[in-house]
Design an enzyme around this catalytic site. Structure first.
Site, PDB file in Angstrom:
ATOM      1  N   LEU A  13      47.916  46.764 -10.640  1.00 18.61           N
ATOM      2  CA  LEU A  13      47.394  47.549  -9.771  1.00 18.61           C
ATOM      3  C   LEU A  13      48.070  48.028  -8.554  1.00 18.61           C
ATOM      4  O   LEU A  13      48.050  48.834  -7.981  1.00 18.61           O
ATOM      5  CB  LEU A  13      46.013  46.863  -9.003  1.00 18.61           C
ATOM      6  CG  LEU A  13      44.798  46.439  -9.982  1.00 18.61           C
ATOM      7  CD1 LEU A  13      43.835  45.577  -9.396  1.00 18.61           C
ATOM      8  CD2 LEU A  13      44.192  47.661 -10.319  1.00 18.61           C
ATOM      9  N   GLY A  14      49.041  47.261  -8.377  1.00 23.56           N
ATOM     10  CA  GLY A  14      50.016  47.317  -7.203  1.00 23.56           C
ATOM     11  C   GLY A  14      51.203  46.290  -6.940  1.00 23.56           C
ATOM     12  O   GLY A  14      51.040  45.252  -7.609  1.00 23.56           O
ATOM     13  N   PHE A  18      56.373  40.257  -2.670  1.00 20.28           N
ATOM     14  CA  PHE A  18      56.649  38.963  -3.642  1.00 20.28           C
ATOM     15  C   PHE A  18      56.240  39.049  -4.779  1.00 20.28           C
ATOM     16  O   PHE A  18      56.144  37.909  -5.446  1.00 20.28           O
ATOM     17  CB  PHE A  18      56.487  37.737  -2.631  1.00 20.28           C
ATOM     18  CG  PHE A  18      57.272  37.679  -1.409  1.00 20.28           C
ATOM     19  CD1 PHE A  18      58.512  37.819  -1.422  1.00 20.28           C
ATOM     20  CD2 PHE A  18      56.653  37.912  -0.269  1.00 20.28           C
ATOM     21  CE1 PHE A  18      59.489  37.743  -0.299  1.00 20.28           C
ATOM     22  CE2 PHE A  18      57.493  37.625   1.037  1.00 20.28           C
ATOM     23  CZ  PHE A  18      58.967  37.737   0.857  1.00 20.28           C
ATOM     24  N   GLY A  19      55.553  39.778  -5.544  1.00 16.82           N
ATOM     25  CA  GLY A  19      54.760  39.867  -6.533  1.00 16.82           C
ATOM     26  C   GLY A  19      54.052  40.928  -7.175  1.00 16.82           C
ATOM     27  O   GLY A  19      54.008  42.000  -6.522  1.00 16.82           O
ATOM     28  N   VAL A  21      49.916  42.589  -8.227  1.00 16.93           N
ATOM     29  CA  VAL A  21      48.433  42.443  -8.197  1.00 16.93           C
ATOM     30  C   VAL A  21      47.982  43.155  -9.477  1.00 16.93           C
ATOM     31  O   VAL A  21      48.382  44.245  -9.971  1.00 16.93           O
ATOM     32  CB  VAL A  21      47.828  43.274  -7.183  1.00 16.93           C
ATOM     33  CG1 VAL A  21      46.226  42.957  -7.290  1.00 16.93           C
ATOM     34  CG2 VAL A  21      48.272  42.509  -5.664  1.00 16.93           C
ATOM     35  N   LYS A  35      46.077  38.354  -7.524  1.00 18.51           N
ATOM     36  CA  LYS A  35      47.526  38.444  -6.811  1.00 18.51           C
ATOM     37  C   LYS A  35      48.564  37.512  -7.275  1.00 18.51           C
ATOM     38  O   LYS A  35      48.201  36.041  -6.983  1.00 18.51           O
ATOM     39  CB  LYS A  35      47.463  38.677  -5.533  1.00 18.51           C
ATOM     40  CG  LYS A  35      48.630  38.850  -4.526  1.00 18.51           C
ATOM     41  CD  LYS A  35      48.147  39.255  -3.174  1.00 18.51           C
ATOM     42  CE  LYS A  35      49.648  39.352  -2.271  1.00 18.51           C
ATOM     43  NZ  LYS A  35      49.116  39.688  -0.917  1.00 18.51           N
ATOM     44  N   ASP A 131      49.425  43.429  10.021  1.00 17.28           N
ATOM     45  CA  ASP A 131      50.206  44.194   9.008  1.00 17.28           C
ATOM     46  C   ASP A 131      48.995  45.273   8.716  1.00 17.28           C
ATOM     47  O   ASP A 131      48.943  45.783   7.573  1.00 17.28           O
ATOM     48  CB  ASP A 131      50.505  43.517   7.980  1.00 17.28           C
ATOM     49  CG  ASP A 131      51.935  44.331   7.287  1.00 17.28           C
ATOM     50  OD1 ASP A 131      52.111  45.306   7.855  1.00 17.28           O
ATOM     51  OD2 ASP A 131      51.995  44.206   5.873  1.00 17.28           O
TER      52      ASP A 131
HETATM   53  P1  ADP Z   1      51.393  42.446  -0.617  1.00 20.83           P
HETATM   54  O1  ADP Z   1      51.306  41.189   0.200  1.00 20.83           O
HETATM   55  O2  ADP Z   1      52.598  42.133  -1.725  1.00 20.83           O
HETATM   56  O3  ADP Z   1      51.823  43.590   0.110  1.00 20.83           O
HETATM   57  P2  ADP Z   1      48.800  43.476  -1.287  1.00 20.83           P
HETATM   58  O4  ADP Z   1      47.770  42.277  -1.195  1.00 20.83           O
HETATM   59  O5  ADP Z   1      48.973  44.358  -0.196  1.00 20.83           O
HETATM   60  O6  ADP Z   1      50.350  42.780  -1.577  1.00 20.83           O
HETATM   61  O7  ADP Z   1      48.415  44.265  -2.485  1.00 20.83           O
HETATM   62  C1  ADP Z   1      49.462  45.098  -3.054  1.00 20.83           C
HETATM   63  C2  ADP Z   1      48.770  46.150  -3.512  1.00 20.83           C
HETATM   64  O8  ADP Z   1      47.974  46.162  -4.667  1.00 20.83           O
HETATM   65  C3  ADP Z   1      47.916  47.055  -2.554  1.00 20.83           C
HETATM   66  O9  ADP Z   1      48.491  47.956  -1.707  1.00 20.83           O
HETATM   67  C4  ADP Z   1      47.082  47.943  -3.649  1.00 20.83           C
HETATM   68  O10 ADP Z   1      47.442  49.026  -4.155  1.00 20.83           O
HETATM   69  C5  ADP Z   1      46.919  46.804  -4.944  1.00 20.83           C
HETATM   70  N1  ADP Z   1      45.745  45.955  -4.716  1.00 20.83           N
HETATM   71  C6  ADP Z   1      45.794  44.685  -4.051  1.00 20.83           C
HETATM   72  N2  ADP Z   1      44.920  43.950  -4.078  1.00 20.83           N
HETATM   73  C7  ADP Z   1      43.829  44.760  -4.636  1.00 20.83           C
HETATM   74  C8  ADP Z   1      42.437  44.606  -5.076  1.00 20.83           C
HETATM   75  N3  ADP Z   1      41.734  43.555  -4.824  1.00 20.83           N
HETATM   76  N4  ADP Z   1      41.924  45.609  -6.001  1.00 20.83           N
HETATM   77  C9  ADP Z   1      42.610  46.745  -6.095  1.00 20.83           C
HETATM   78  N5  ADP Z   1      43.963  46.942  -5.846  1.00 20.83           N
HETATM   79  C10 ADP Z   1      44.542  46.043  -5.165  1.00 20.83           C
HETATM   80 MG    MG Z   2      51.256  40.716   2.125  1.00 16.39          MG
END
Ligand code: ADP
Ligand code: MG
Ligand code: MG
Length: 267
Positions: A13-14, A18-19, A21, A35, A131
Site C-alpha cells: 500500500l505504501g 523503515f519498512g 505497509v 506495517k 509529522d
Molecule cells: P512511515 O512511518 O514509514 O511513514 P506510514 O504509516 O506513514 O509509514 O505509511 C506509509 C504509507 O503507507 C502511507 O503514506 C500510506 O500511503 C500507506 N498506508 C499506511 N497505512 C495505511 C492504511 N492503514 N491503509 C492504507 N494505506 C496505508
Molecule cells: Mg513514521
C-alpha cells in the site's frame, strides 16, 4: 492470525522510512493494513514502541486505529485499520489529482482539526504528533480523514507548555521555532496543519510554493508572523483564480478549522 502469503509486492500500500505497509487479511476475513518494520535499526524499535504505546489506547474517528501488533524474528508488525482511499497527497498532486470536491475538502479539513484537538486536549498530557502532512492523512471509503503514523509522536510533560528537543519531522511542514530553536509544543502540529490546509485548498505541494527559496530562508522570513496570518497571506496568493465570494468562504473555513484545534474535544 496473519496469513504470511499476503506480504508480496502486489499487496504493498505504501513505503515509508523503515519498512512497507501491506494490505492483508486477518482471520481469513477482515481486510487490514500491516506495517512491517525491520528491527535492525535502533530507531525503528524506538519508533515502533512509540507507535504502539501511544495509539493502542486512542479511540477517535479521525485517528487511525491500531488493532494489534506482533514481533516475529527481526520483524515487527503493526496491524492497522485498512484505509481504502490511501493517503491525501495522491488526491492533491498524485494520480487522483483534482478529484475531491469542495465539500469533501471541507470535511477533510474539519476531520483533521477534530483529530488534532483530541490529541492535544483530551488527555492529562498533550500528545504532539510531530509529522502532520498530507502523506500521513489517510482516507476512508467515503473520504473521511484519519491521522496516521504516530512514529514520531511525543508526550508533553504535565504542566509544561513546551519542551526543547532535537528537531524531527518533515521540512516544509515544520514550525519555524521548532526547526530553528527546537521549541516543541502543540503549536508545531497546528502549524503543519495550516500547511496541509493550504495544500488541500490550492492542490499544490507546500515545497513547490517555496521552491524559489531555500527552506530555511523561507522559515526565517515567516518566523515573525502568527500561524493564522501566515495561512491568510499565502492563501490569498494561491487562490487568485477563485472569485471573491469563494475566497471569503475559504478564509472562514481556515479560521474555523484552526480554532477547532484549540477548542473542546468533539468525538
Ligand atoms: P512511515 O512511518 O514509514 O511513514 P506510514 O504509516 O506513514 O509509514 O505509511 C506509509 C504509507 O503507507 C502511507 O503514506 C500510506 O500511503 C500507506 N498506508 C499506511 N497505512 C495505511 C492504511 N492503514 N491503509 C492504507 N494505506 C496505508
Ligand atoms: Mg513514521
Ligand atoms: Mg508516514
Amino acid at each position: 492470525q496473519l496469513a504470511t502469503n499476503n506480504f508480496g509486492e502486489e499487496n504493498i500500500l505504501g513505503k515509508g522510512g523503515f519498512g512497507e505497509v501491506f494490505k492483508a487479511t486477518l482471520d481469513d476475513k477482515n481486510i487490514v493494513a500491516v506495517k512491517k518494520l525491520h528491527v535492525q535499526h535502533g530507531r525503528v524499535k524506538e519508533e515502533f514502541e512509540n507507535e504502539v504505546k501511544l495509539i493502542s489506547d486512542i479511540h477517535h474517528r479521525n485517528l487511525l486505529r491500531l488493532l494489534g501488533w506482533s514481533r516475529e524474528g527481526s520483524h515487527l508488525f503493526l496491524v492497522l485499520e485498512y484505509m481504502p482511499n490511501g493517503s491525501l497527497d495522491q488526491f492533491l498532486w498524485g494520480s487522483k489529482r483534482g478529484t475531491l470536491d469542495w465539500n469533501q475538502r471541507y470535511e477533510i479539513i474539519f476531520g483533521i482539526a477534530r483529530g488534532l484537538a483530541y490529541l492535544h486536549n483530551e488527555f492529562h498530557v498533550k500528545i504532539i504528533h510531530r509529522d502532520i502532512k498530507s502523506n500521513n492523512i489517510l482516507l476512508t471509503d467515503d473520504f473521511k480523514p484519519k491521522i496516521a503514523d504516530f512514529g514520531l509522536a511525543r508526550f508533553l510533560p504535565e504542566d509544561e507548555t513546551h519542551v526543547i528537543t532535537k528537531f524531527a519531522g518533515t521540512l516544509g511542514y515544520t514550525a519555524p521555532e521548532y526547526a530553528l530553536q527546537g521549541v516543541l509544543s502543540d503549536k508545531v502540529d497546528t502549524y503543519s496543519f495550516g500547511v496541509v490546509i493550504l495544500e488541500i485548498i490550492s492542490g499544490r505541494r507546500s515545497t513547490e510554493v517555496t521552491s524559489d527559496k531555500s527552506t530555511s530562508d523561507y522559515l526565517l522570513e515567516h518566523a515573525w508572523k502568527s500561524y493564522e496570518k501566515k495561512v491568510h497571506m499565502e492563501f490569498i496568493d494561491m487562490t487568485l483564480d477563485l472569485n471573491q465570494h469563494q475566497q471569503e468562504h475559504v478564509m472562514k473555513i481556515i479560521e474555523i478549522a484552526l480554532l477547532c484545534t484549540q477548542s473542546p474535544v468533539t468525538k
